[in-house]
Each structure stands twice: as C-alpha cells, then as structure tokens.
Design an enzyme around this catalytic site. Structure first.
Site, PDB file in Angstrom:
ATOM      1  N   LYS A  96       9.049  -2.920 -13.504  1.00 20.29           N
ATOM      2  CA  LYS A  96       9.908  -1.607 -13.716  1.00 20.29           C
ATOM      3  C   LYS A  96       8.853  -0.691 -12.981  1.00 20.29           C
ATOM      4  O   LYS A  96       9.371   0.292 -12.030  1.00 20.29           O
ATOM      5  CB  LYS A  96      10.144  -1.246 -15.202  1.00 20.29           C
TER       6      LYS A  96
ATOM      7  N   ARG B 139      14.930   5.271 -25.770  1.00 17.48           N
ATOM      8  CA  ARG B 139      14.336   4.182 -26.661  1.00 17.48           C
ATOM      9  C   ARG B 139      15.085   3.569 -27.596  1.00 17.48           C
ATOM     10  O   ARG B 139      15.404   2.331 -28.007  1.00 17.48           O
ATOM     11  CB  ARG B 139      12.791   4.215 -27.192  1.00 17.48           C
TER      12      ARG B 139
ATOM     13  N   ARG C 191      -3.621 -10.888 -15.551  1.00 18.21           N
ATOM     14  CA  ARG C 191      -4.214  -9.417 -15.138  1.00 18.21           C
ATOM     15  C   ARG C 191      -5.651  -9.431 -15.687  1.00 18.21           C
ATOM     16  O   ARG C 191      -6.086  -9.766 -16.751  1.00 18.21           O
ATOM     17  CB  ARG C 191      -3.358  -8.201 -15.919  1.00 18.21           C
TER      18      ARG C 191
ATOM     19  N   ARG D 112      -8.086  -7.673 -20.608  1.00 13.10           N
ATOM     20  CA  ARG D 112      -8.091  -6.821 -21.732  1.00 13.10           C
ATOM     21  C   ARG D 112      -7.539  -7.747 -23.202  1.00 13.10           C
ATOM     22  O   ARG D 112      -6.823  -8.542 -22.964  1.00 13.10           O
ATOM     23  CB  ARG D 112      -6.837  -5.884 -21.432  1.00 13.10           C
TER      24      ARG D 112
ATOM     25  N   ARG E  79       4.028  -7.738 -28.476  1.00 16.52           N
ATOM     26  CA  ARG E  79       4.482  -6.742 -27.846  1.00 16.52           C
ATOM     27  C   ARG E  79       5.748  -6.754 -27.469  1.00 16.52           C
ATOM     28  O   ARG E  79       6.703  -5.997 -27.569  1.00 16.52           O
ATOM     29  CB  ARG E  79       3.918  -6.108 -26.697  1.00 16.52           C
TER      30      ARG E  79
END
Ligand SMILES: [Zn+2]
Length: 221
Positions: A17, A93, A130, A162, A173
C-alpha cells in the site's frame, strides 16, 4: 493535466500500500494522507486535537474515533486536498469513521474505495524476509539462507530481524487487522463502493491495475 482524485486505499500490512500510495499521489497530483503522518503532524504542531491525541498516547491508549475524525477533517479542509483531492491511507478504520467521512465529503464525495488484495501467506513471507540495520536503520531483504552475522554495507552495524517481524507476530497483527476491518469492508462492499485490486505482481503491474480501476470508477460517475 490529469484530473485529481479522492481515494481510500485499504489493504493489510505488507500488501504494498505504501509504495502504491506514493505513486498514485504523484500520478494524480494529490496529497497522500497517511493517518500516522497526519497524527504525528498534529501532535508536533500542537493543535488542540494534537494535544488531546498526545494525552491519550502518552497514557498508552489508542486515539479514538472522535479525535481521529477531527484530525482528518482538518487535513481534508486544506487547500491542496480541497482543490485536487487526496489518497487516504489508514483512514477510515472503523464504520463510525467511514460514516463521519461521508458527512465531511458530502459536497465532493470519494471516487472509489480500493482494497489492495494480497494473499496472506505472501505477505507473511514478504514481512518475515525484512531485515534492518540496528545502527543506521537501512532496510534489507533476506533471500535464501542468511549469514549468521550480517554486517550492514552502509555502516558496519548488525543487520537483524525486528522482534515483531517473526511469522507468529505478523500473523497476530494480520488477525487483528482482519477482525477490525471486516465491518468496514462490509460497509463499503454492501454499498457497491469498493473494488478489489489484485496486489500480486511487480509494482508497475499493480500500479496499472490501480489506475485502471480508478479511471473506470470515475467514468461511471
Ligand atoms: Zn547500518
């Protein structure tokens, strides 16, 4: 000159996005309004709503609908957004936010709501590959087996994953996002205001599908 646009882009984390919003913003010459950026700006500038938001965040809470709606309303009232439009990223949201947005855009309604769709296993794979330099923040992508000690080309620091980019954390998430946004997708879907755009492919391919969907929606109006 290409006419402006008033767009809402939805999509789960890792759907691409951010990249596409930047490109769309250049293409239609409209501001990319990301909720996170707008919220941070309001706090930095110390507006009344920014102060309220800061109080909530300092107390460890989540900024509620009323404050978010106020902050977005202020942003949409600025000259650039009024003149050409905007791309909303991260707002609305919730259904109450979507209804409030309809009220504030009654004169110049949203052109189209786009859901950028990428299968879940693919985004989990994207996010879990990542890596980031602990010292300078340079981003990397791990492909295949990675060295035990990965040194940053930029500064010599340690390149690490991370803590919240592990598959377990990512799935948590994504679950949360789905639970939160299901009523919103239904709200726009039932009203025939939303289009799904396939987010799998090169950035150019996805961008082509997006502009096609947007231009088709505008011709129908
Ligand atoms: Zn580094």
């Amino acid at each position: 000159m290409i006419p402006g646009a008033r767009l809402i882009i939805l999509g789960r984390q890792g759907a691409g996005k951010g990249t596409q919003c930047v490109r769309l913003s250049r293409h239609y010459v409209v501001p990319h309004i990301s909720t996170g950026d707008v919220l941070r700006a309001a706090v930095r500038e110390g507006t009344e709503l920014g102060k309220s938001a800061k109080e909530v965040m300092d107390a460890g809470g989540l900024v509620g609908d009323e404050i978010m709606i106020g902050i977005v309303n202020e942003r949409l009232s600025r000259d650039d957004a009024r003149a050409r439009g905007y791309i909303l990223d991260g707002f609305p949201r919730t259904v109450p936010q979507a209804k409030a947005l309809d009220d504030m855009t009654i004169e110049r309604p949203i052109d189209i709501v786009i859901d950028l769709v990428v299968p879940r296993d693919l985004v989990v794979q994207r996010i879990s590959s990542r890596r980031v330099c602990r010292d300078c923040g340079t981003n990397y992508v791990a492909s295949g087996p990675t060295p035990v000690l990965w040194i940053c080309e930029n500064c010599g620091g340690d390149v690490v994953q991370r803590d919240d980019d592990t598959p377990e954390a990512i799935n948590r998430r994504l679950d949360l996002y789905e639970t939160q946004t299901a009523p919103l997708l239904q709200f726009y879907g039932d009203a025939g205001r939303m289009v799904d755009v396939d987010g799998v492919g090169t950035p150019d391919e996805v961008f082509g599908r997006l502009t096609q969907a947007i231009d088709t929606a505008r011709r129908r109006r």
